[in-house]
Scaffold this motif. Structure first.
Motif, PDB file in Angstrom:
ATOM      1  N   ASN A   1      -7.455  -0.638  -7.372  1.00  0.00           N
ATOM      2  CA  ASN A   1      -8.906  -0.715  -6.669  1.00  0.00           C
ATOM      3  C   ASN A   1      -8.445  -1.260  -5.163  1.00  0.00           C
ATOM      4  N   ARG A   2      -7.347  -1.621  -4.891  1.00  0.00           N
ATOM      5  CA  ARG A   2      -6.969  -2.105  -3.327  1.00  0.00           C
ATOM      6  C   ARG A   2      -6.437  -1.226  -2.701  1.00  0.00           C
ATOM      7  N   THR A   3      -6.547  -1.136  -1.561  1.00  0.00           N
ATOM      8  CA  THR A   3      -5.905  -0.201  -0.567  1.00  0.00           C
ATOM      9  C   THR A   3      -5.389  -0.677   0.703  1.00  0.00           C
ATOM     10  N   ALA A   4      -4.192  -0.103   1.278  1.00  0.00           N
ATOM     11  CA  ALA A   4      -3.515  -0.482   2.258  1.00  0.00           C
ATOM     12  C   ALA A   4      -3.943   0.607   3.532  1.00  0.00           C
ATOM     13  N   LYS A   5      -4.359  -0.048   4.705  1.00  0.00           N
ATOM     14  CA  LYS A   5      -4.771   0.845   5.930  1.00  0.00           C
ATOM     15  C   LYS A   5      -3.651   1.128   6.750  1.00  0.00           C
ATOM     16  N   LEU A   6      -3.483   2.523   6.853  1.00  0.00           N
ATOM     17  CA  LEU A   6      -2.447   2.912   7.944  1.00  0.00           C
ATOM     18  C   LEU A   6      -3.072   3.615   8.959  1.00  0.00           C
ATOM     19  N   GLU A   7      -2.853   3.123  10.153  1.00  0.00           N
ATOM     20  CA  GLU A   7      -3.331   3.823  11.414  1.00  0.00           C
ATOM     21  C   GLU A   7      -2.219   4.336  12.396  1.00  0.00           C
ATOM     22  N   PHE A   8      -2.462   5.623  12.873  1.00  0.00           N
ATOM     23  CA  PHE A   8      -1.616   6.253  13.719  1.00  0.00           C
ATOM     24  C   PHE A   8      -2.288   7.384  14.380  1.00  0.00           C
ATOM     25  N   ASP A   9      -1.632   7.422  15.586  1.00  0.00           N
ATOM     26  CA  ASP A   9      -2.305   8.781  16.078  1.00  0.00           C
ATOM     27  C   ASP A   9      -3.839   9.014  15.981  1.00  0.00           C
ATOM     28  N   GLY A  10      -4.531   7.820  15.902  1.00  0.00           N
ATOM     29  CA  GLY A  10      -5.977   8.107  15.978  1.00  0.00           C
ATOM     30  C   GLY A  10      -6.490   8.516  14.465  1.00  0.00           C
ATOM     31  N   LYS A  11      -5.638   8.750  13.542  1.00  0.00           N
ATOM     32  CA  LYS A  11      -5.977   8.650  12.181  1.00  0.00           C
ATOM     33  C   LYS A  11      -5.950   7.379  11.486  1.00  0.00           C
ATOM     34  N   THR A  12      -6.770   7.107  10.534  1.00  0.00           N
ATOM     35  CA  THR A  12      -6.715   6.054   9.553  1.00  0.00           C
ATOM     36  C   THR A  12      -6.712   6.638   8.187  1.00  0.00           C
ATOM     37  N   LEU A  13      -5.540   6.251   7.254  1.00  0.00           N
ATOM     38  CA  LEU A  13      -5.545   6.469   6.120  1.00  0.00           C
ATOM     39  C   LEU A  13      -5.602   5.396   5.185  1.00  0.00           C
ATOM     40  N   GLU A  14      -6.163   5.464   3.930  1.00  0.00           N
ATOM     41  CA  GLU A  14      -6.364   4.553   2.997  1.00  0.00           C
ATOM     42  C   GLU A  14      -5.458   4.895   1.852  1.00  0.00           C
ATOM     43  N   LEU A  15      -4.393   3.951   1.809  1.00  0.00           N
ATOM     44  CA  LEU A  15      -3.343   4.166   0.636  1.00  0.00           C
ATOM     45  C   LEU A  15      -3.365   3.149  -0.395  1.00  0.00           C
ATOM     46  N   PRO A  16      -3.742   3.694  -1.664  1.00  0.00           N
ATOM     47  CA  PRO A  16      -3.716   2.704  -2.847  1.00  0.00           C
ATOM     48  C   PRO A  16      -2.645   1.862  -3.117  1.00  0.00           C
ATOM     49  N   ILE A  17      -2.978   0.649  -3.497  1.00  0.00           N
ATOM     50  CA  ILE A  17      -1.914  -0.381  -3.761  1.00  0.00           C
ATOM     51  C   ILE A  17      -1.885  -0.328  -5.396  1.00  0.00           C
ATOM     52  N   LEU A  18      -0.888  -0.307  -6.008  1.00  0.00           N
ATOM     53  CA  LEU A  18      -0.678  -0.233  -7.304  1.00  0.00           C
ATOM     54  C   LEU A  18       0.020  -1.697  -7.673  1.00  0.00           C
ATOM     55  N   SER A  19      -0.579  -2.262  -8.709  1.00  0.00           N
ATOM     56  CA  SER A  19      -0.172  -3.764  -9.171  1.00  0.00           C
ATOM     57  C   SER A  19       0.776  -3.596 -10.526  1.00  0.00           C
ATOM     58  N   PRO A  20       2.047  -3.937 -10.283  1.00  0.00           N
ATOM     59  CA  PRO A  20       2.867  -3.867 -11.476  1.00  0.00           C
ATOM     60  C   PRO A  20       2.525  -5.011 -12.313  1.00  0.00           C
ATOM     61  N   SER A  21       3.148  -4.882 -13.495  1.00  0.00           N
ATOM     62  CA  SER A  21       3.031  -6.063 -14.400  1.00  0.00           C
ATOM     63  C   SER A  21       4.051  -7.257 -14.015  1.00  0.00           C
ATOM     64  N   LEU A  22       5.183  -7.135 -13.243  1.00  0.00           N
ATOM     65  CA  LEU A  22       5.985  -7.900 -12.666  1.00  0.00           C
ATOM     66  C   LEU A  22       6.441  -7.426 -11.461  1.00  0.00           C
ATOM     67  N   GLY A  23       6.686  -8.292 -10.452  1.00  0.00           N
ATOM     68  CA  GLY A  23       7.255  -7.669  -9.166  1.00  0.00           C
ATOM     69  C   GLY A  23       6.119  -7.412  -7.881  1.00  0.00           C
TER      70      GLY A  23
ATOM     71  N   ASP B   1       3.769  -5.778  -5.297  1.00  0.00           N
ATOM     72  CA  ASP B   1       2.874  -4.374  -5.189  1.00  0.00           C
ATOM     73  C   ASP B   1       3.465  -3.256  -4.827  1.00  0.00           C
ATOM     74  N   VAL B   2       3.200  -2.209  -4.995  1.00  0.00           N
ATOM     75  CA  VAL B   2       3.422  -0.957  -4.212  1.00  0.00           C
ATOM     76  C   VAL B   2       2.742  -0.212  -3.833  1.00  0.00           C
ATOM     77  N   ILE B   3       2.621   0.248  -2.421  1.00  0.00           N
ATOM     78  CA  ILE B   3       1.680   1.177  -1.824  1.00  0.00           C
ATOM     79  C   ILE B   3       2.081   2.609  -2.069  1.00  0.00           C
ATOM     80  N   ASP B   4       1.084   3.166  -2.817  1.00  0.00           N
ATOM     81  CA  ASP B   4       1.462   4.583  -3.364  1.00  0.00           C
ATOM     82  C   ASP B   4       1.185   5.622  -1.976  1.00  0.00           C
ATOM     83  N   ILE B   5       2.141   6.354  -1.522  1.00  0.00           N
ATOM     84  CA  ILE B   5       2.204   6.952  -0.376  1.00  0.00           C
ATOM     85  C   ILE B   5       2.246   8.544  -0.969  1.00  0.00           C
ATOM     86  N   SER B   6       2.183   8.838  -2.123  1.00  0.00           N
ATOM     87  CA  SER B   6       2.615  10.246  -2.537  1.00  0.00           C
ATOM     88  C   SER B   6       1.518  11.389  -1.797  1.00  0.00           C
TER      89      SER B   6
END
Ligand code: CMC
Length: 430
Positions: free
Chosen positions: A4-26, A28-33
């Motif tokens: 339910n959380r996202t990371a925002k990536l801004e470049f060249d006038g674009k804004t992308l919302e990338l999902p943040i995945l939460s592991p059970s340990l370790g 967080d992982v930003i899903d860039i697929s």
């Protein structure tokens, strides 16, 4: 794994919302697929220092704490209280086995320890002086030519049989590679020996004389297997996963893992480390080697030191050091010069800001060679022993990957910096 959380990536006038995945340990992982599909860009991460390539439930490492967990259980507890085949079961099936589950598993492994008799001829095609790792890459790859009934990866039963065969036969293959290299006859496995004793016997018995290792040596051998059993997404495991992602059969995939493990930055470090300690020879020469390791113009590195993930200590090295003391004590090898050099080198390096600031600590390979040499193995067998121990980890990770419905063929992209489009020039005009 909340999304339910996202990371925002801004470049060249674009804004992308990338999902943040939460592991059970370790972390967080930003899903860039979907990054390329949505933003038309790749990420660039040579050496995968910040990249998660898969979802896994098998092994977790916290490099800052020096923690290694298999299915949640700490490696020091497993090394002390468990044994290799139980750890194999845990890695493969996710839980510690009951008494009957373990008996059944041990029986299945034991029944598969012999190799196809025709494989003996295959071994004989190698030069006597071939490195046992070279022989192992070839022979394990050739298993797919001998065990056709367990190469269909779409059949869960065949996958299971292939897994058991690999875990059961790798000690036999490693021992045969050794026997061949020293010109002795192959020794067949014995089903009344435990896994570690069986391996030692296949390496050191001869038809003219039995070999019965001291239980402390068998235990030390078993501990070396346990400490190397799996290590998350390291280079050889990632190689196995990448090879497997194309649908290649498990024997081919494990052969690929063995090839990757051979390099001195990975599993080949145990051989390189002992050779380095022997080359240093006496503690008075240590400063010279430390100076070389620190010199940017010298490619020399302290073998058995440093790790991509552990930035505190390698918990496997702590157990290995204790084991080295136990084995040398049992064998009455007092004042072993290599152990003296190792201990003094560790002390001096950990007293040197170059190593402490870069968080370079002894890794699993720093002490394992001392134990293996004391047991009687030549240095060329150190990496094959790592390979046979790691086979269960490769197999568990391969099975997990095959069973993952989100699995796809691995296909990294690149930052191309070569020539741009140009026309072919005829040879006489170049
Ligand atoms: N001796 C001297 N300097 C070292 C060493 C070493 N053993 N290891 C790393 N460094 C330095 C390296 O020169 C670099 O310095 P700088 O930042 O000034 O350029 C810095 O430490 C970081 O090294 P890196 O190569 O960027 O780190 P990495 O995570 O890519 O490499 C490693 C990890 C294990 C390949 C490396 O530490 C190494 O080559 N160690 C020796 C080989 C070894 O023992 N390998 C076994 C690893 S454990 C078992 C296994 O995984 O198979």
């Amino acid at each position: 794994m909340a999304e339910n959380r996202t990371a925002k990536l801004e470049f060249d006038g674009k804004t992308l919302e990338l999902p943040i995945l939460s592991p059970s340990l370790g972390p967080d992982v930003i899903d860039i697929s979907k990054l390329y599909a949505q933003g038309g860009v790749f990420t660039h991460d040579p050496g995968f220092t910040s990249t998660s390539a898969c979802e896994s439930t098998i092994t977790f490492i916290d490099g800052n704490k020096g923690e290694l967990l298999h299915r949640g259980y700490p490696i020091d507890q497993l090394a002390e209280k468990s044994h290799f085949l139980e750890v194999c079961y845990l890695l493969l099936y996710g839980e510690l086995p009951s008494v009957t589950e373990l008996e059944d598993f041990e029986l299945r492994v034991t029944r598969h320890t012999m190799v196809h008799e025709q494989m003996h001829n295959f071994f004989r095609g190698f030069r006597r002086d071939a490195h046992p790792m070279a022989t192992m890459v070839g022979v394990v790859g050739a298993m797919s030519a001998f065990y056709h009934d367990s190469t269909d990866i779409s059949d869960p039963w065949q996958r299971e049989v292939a897994s058991i065969r690999l875990i059961a036969k790798l000690p036999t293959i490693a021992a045969m590679a050794y026997k061949y290299s020293i010109g002795q006859p192959f020794v067949y496995p014995r089903n009344d020996c435990d896994y570690a004793t069986n391996f030692l016997r296949m390496c050191f018995a001869v038809p003219a004389e039995e070999y019965q290792p001291d239980p402390i040596l068998s235990r030390a051998m078993d501990r070396i297997f346990t400490l190397h059993a799996d290590h998350e997404q390291n280079a050889s495991t990632s190689t196995v996963r990448l090879a497997g992602s194309s649908g290649a059969n498990p024997f081919a995939c494990i052969a690929a893992g063995i090839a990757c493990l051979w390099g001195p930055a990975h599993g080949g470090a145990n051989q390189a480390c002992l050779e380095m300690l022997q080359e240093i020879g006496t503690p008075d020469r240590i400063p010279e080697y430390i100076a070389r390791a620190k010199d940017k113009d010298d490619p020399f590195r302290l073998m058995g030191f440093g790790h991509r993930v552990y930035k505190n200590f390698d918990p496997r090295a702590t157990v290995m050091k204790q084991s080295a003391d136990e084995v040398l004590d049992l064998l009455g090898i007092e004042d072993n010069p290599t152990l003296q050099v190792a201990k003094e080198l560790e002390r001096q390096a950990l007293d040197d800001p170059y190593f402490t600031e870069k968080k370079l600590f002894p890794n699993v390979d720093f002490y394992s060679g001392i134990i293996l040499e004391a047991i009687g193995f030549p240095t060329s067998m150190f990496t094959p022993i790592f390979a046979l121990s790691r086979t269960v980890g490769w197999v568990a990770q391969w099975k997990e990957m095959i069973g993952d419905p989100a699995g796809k063929i691995g296909r990294p992209r690149q930052l191309y910096t070569g020539a741009t489009l140009r026309d072919y020039v005829d040879i006489e005009n170049r």
